[in-house]
Design an enzyme around this catalytic site. Structure first.
Site: not given
Length: 476
Positions: A38, A47, A142, A146-147, A198
């Protein structure tokens, strides 16, 4: 100089299948799961303050292939990543006969192990199913895209399929429940005090829309992004960050300290900056600045979502610049490379706004730009970022790359048309909210206009990636 191309869904699947067959000859995986990354348009580091965030899914993500193993012969799960960015060992075995807990090494495995542990705790299957899986991702690790969440959601999707025929007391997960489970996994196993954004986006996003998420009650609404003359441009500085290093946790702590001093559970409950000013003398200058960012960013995000809903791109862009300034000066999570990329974008006519996105300390910027100005924006970044790359990252002759010039390459995806059934195995493993990414990947192979390009720039061993991710469903 070789141009690098972001892997498509089909390429991820092909890589995984080739690796699986090489490692396990005469065997085939039976499950394939996928979840997207994302980009957050605005609403950073709020958040976990119960604020509003405004992300959208992107057509890169994590795919997992694997199968169930015979529980009568083994209780172990085999997990391997194909990621080249992982410096630790790339495989791990987990014995389901033992109590699951975080492991010291390899660290990446905790993102997977945490989901497994919390899934089993939630679903409570009558028996635990051993499995083997291979994992591949096209999300820059990194990069602030949002890996980790895409890995977690893909893993949870795999487990849902793995246990789909197993009797259990509580197997069904709603999309929100799934996001919460994955978020808890990252908090408890990877030791990252993240919020819900995420994982929520990876589970619930849909095509041609951004997602305004209220992190206080985990509700959301879709904001359409249908103007084909406006694009979202993501630029990867290729500066890496590791959120569990302490800087992220410090900021979470600062915000909570401020909320406590204000008499609130979370900073979302603060109604105005005047309320913060009234207790300024009771908190450290650092805590004050962190709180000021969170309070103003929550307000900015609500206003920005309404502006985008009204196609007021000028107002949205203004708020993006304000957000970046606040992240740079008050929250102090930007860096020189990100600041420069934002300023380079700002100098281009047709750019509405630009800001850093993600946790910070490197990663990506996100830019809202008129389609007619995309080429100029990329050219400006190319020329401006060249000197900065050389200044911050001098060429190392030992790396074998003596070319210090930046080259830009328009990397078209394959123009061949794959029949939809070729995607069936991948589609099986997706939650409904993630299917659109596969559809996007399929359509990209059939469209060769500027919206189907992945722009790549390489400077010596440094890479700046440009992803055009808006309006990519042209022709539907």
């Amino acid at each position: 100089m070789t141009a690098e191309k972001t892997a498509t869904l089909e390429e991820l699947k092909a890589t995984l299948l080739e690796s699986y067959r090489k490692e396990f000859p005469d065997d085939e995986p039976t499950i394939c799961a996928f979840a997207p990354g994302r980009v957050n348009l605005i609403g950073e580091h709020v958040d976990y303050n119960d604020g509003f965030v405004f992300p959208m899914a992107i057509p890169v993500g994590t795919m997992i292939v694997g199968k169930a193993l015979d529980e009568s012969t083994t209780t172990k799960c085999y997990i391997r990543t194909l990621s080249k960015d992982v410096g630790e060992q790339k495989s791990v075995e987990i014995d389901l006969a033992n109590e699951l807990s975080p492991i010291k090494s390899p660290k990446w495995a905790n993102y997977v192990l945490g989901v497994l542990a919390h899934f089993l705790e939630r679903v409570k299957p009558s028996k635990k199913q051993p499995f083997r899986i291979l994992i591949a991702t096209s999300v820059p690790i990194g990069g602030g895209l949002s890996s980790s969440a895409s890995v977690e959601v893909a893993m949870c999707t795999f487990l849902e399929l793995l246990y789909s025929n197993s009797p259990s007391s509580n197997q069904q997960l709603s999309k929100v429940d799934k996001a919460l489970l994955c978020c808890k996994a990252e908090q408890t196993y990877a030791n990252v005090p993240c919020g819900i954004m995420d994982q929520y986006t990876s589970c619930l996003a849909k095509a041609d829309h951004a997602l305004l998420i209220d992190c206080r009650d985990n509700t959301s609404r879709y904001i359409p992004m249908l103007n084909k003359n406006v694009c979202v441009l993501v630029t990867n500085s290729n500066v890496k960050h590791e959120l569990s290093a302490g800087t992220y946790a410090e900021r979470v702590h600062n915000c909570q300290v401020a909320a406590n001093l204000l008499g609130h559970k979370k900073l979302r409950e603060v109604t105005s900056l005047k309320e913060l000013e009234n207790v300024r003398d009771k908190m450290s200058p650092t805590t004050y600045k962190r709180a000021r960012h969170a309070i103003t960013e929550i307000q900015r995000t609500e206003i920005a979502a309404e502006a985008l809903n009204k196609n007021d791109y000028t107002e949205f862009g203004r708020l993006m610049y304000e957000s970046h300034q606040s992240l740079r000066d008050d929250f102090e999570v930007s860096c020189d490379e990100l600041d420069q990329l934002v300023e380079l974008a700002r100098s281009v006519d047709g750019v509405y706004g630009s800001r850093m996105t993600g946790g910070g300390f490197g990663g990506c910027t996100v830019t809202l730009v008129a389609k007619s100005s995309v080429g100029k924006c990329i050219e400006t970044m190319k020329n401006g970022y060249k000197e900065k790359c050389q200044q911050f990252h001098p060429r190392n002759d030992s790396d074998g790359d003596s070319d210090t010039q930046i080259q830009i390459c328009f990397s078209y995806l394959s123009s061949s048309k794959f029949p939809l059934q070729n995607y069936q195995k991948a589609l099986i493993g997706m939650s409904c909210a993630c299917v659109f990414v596969a559809v996007i990947s399929l359509l990209l192979t059939q469209s060769l206009d500027t919206q189907s390009l992945f722009y790549k720039i390489r400077c010596s061993k440094r890479i700046v990636d440009y992803l055009l991710i808006s309006n990519i469903l042209t022709g539907m």
